[in-house]
Design a protein around this motif. Structure first.
Motif, short mmCIF file in Angstrom:
data_model
loop_
_atom_site.label_atom_id
_atom_site.label_comp_id
_atom_site.label_asym_id
_atom_site.label_seq_id
_atom_site.Cartn_x
_atom_site.Cartn_y
_atom_site.Cartn_z
N GLU A 82 9.03 6.15 -2.62
CA GLU A 82 7.60 6.25 -2.35
C GLU A 82 7.14 7.66 -2.71
N ASP A 84 3.56 10.26 -3.02
CA ASP A 84 2.13 10.39 -2.78
C ASP A 84 1.45 10.61 -4.13
N SER A 85 0.13 10.59 -4.14
CA SER A 85 -0.61 10.68 -5.40
C SER A 85 -0.35 11.98 -6.17
N SER A 128 4.88 0.90 -1.28
CA SER A 128 4.84 0.83 0.17
C SER A 128 6.01 -0.04 0.63
N GLN A 144 -3.96 4.20 -9.04
CA GLN A 144 -3.12 5.38 -8.82
C GLN A 144 -2.87 6.15 -10.12
N HIS A 158 -10.09 12.68 -6.59
CA HIS A 158 -9.05 12.80 -5.56
C HIS A 158 -9.45 13.88 -4.55
#
Length: 159
Positions: A82, A84-85, A128, A144, A158
């Motif tokens: 996983e 994050d952006s 996720s 994304q 963002h």
């Protein structure tokens, strides 16, 4: 210009999913040569055996890897990492330099991806620990990727 594609098994049936993806394709044009490649899902009986599922995944894997055309392959799977952006943006930036400017994200069928596809990527990505419909996952991935390019180009999208 970086080439980014999403290789996915199956088509988007509902118009609203197609429209959402088309909107992100349009938004991505200034940043990347972006495309979505849809592949045909292998036909399986209503209650397939594990052997039938494995054979179908191997058949799909050959088409997936052929569609990736070099560069970095990023399979999406629940057991993946996983990010994050901002981390995804950084990864895309590194891939632009290290992978001849080409990145292929891969979304498999409802039965997932064959191990050979997962092993083709140095990064397997998980959106996720939850499970999402493939159509929604495709739209989320488009968003994304767009967000990542906004981050890299210091856009206001963002926050």
């Amino acid at each position: 210009m970086q080439k980014v594609q999403i290789v996915c098994v199956g088509k988007l049936k509902e118009a609203y999913w197609r429209q959402a993806c088309a909107e992100y394709e349009k938004r991505l044009r200034p940043f990347a040569d972006f495309q979505i490649t849809e592949l045909v899902e292998s036909r399986l009986p209503e209650s397939p055996s594990q052997a039938q599922i494995d054979a179908a995944l191997e058949e799909e894997a050959a088409h997936i890897l052929a569609a990736c055309k070099g560069g970095e392959v990023i399979p999406l799977c629940i057991e993946g990492k996983e990010l994050d952006s901002p981390a995804l943006a950084k990864h895309l930036q590194q891939a632009a330099v290290e992978s001849a400017g080409r990145v292929s994200f891969v979304i498999g069928s409802s039965f997932g991806l064959a191990p050979i596809v997962k092993n083709a990527g140095r990064l397997c990505l998980s959106m996720s620990p939850m499970t999402f419909p493939h159509q929604l996952a495709r739209v989320m991935l488009c968003e994304q990727i767009y967000r990542a390019f906004q981050i890299l180009n210091h856009g206001k999208y963002h926050k």
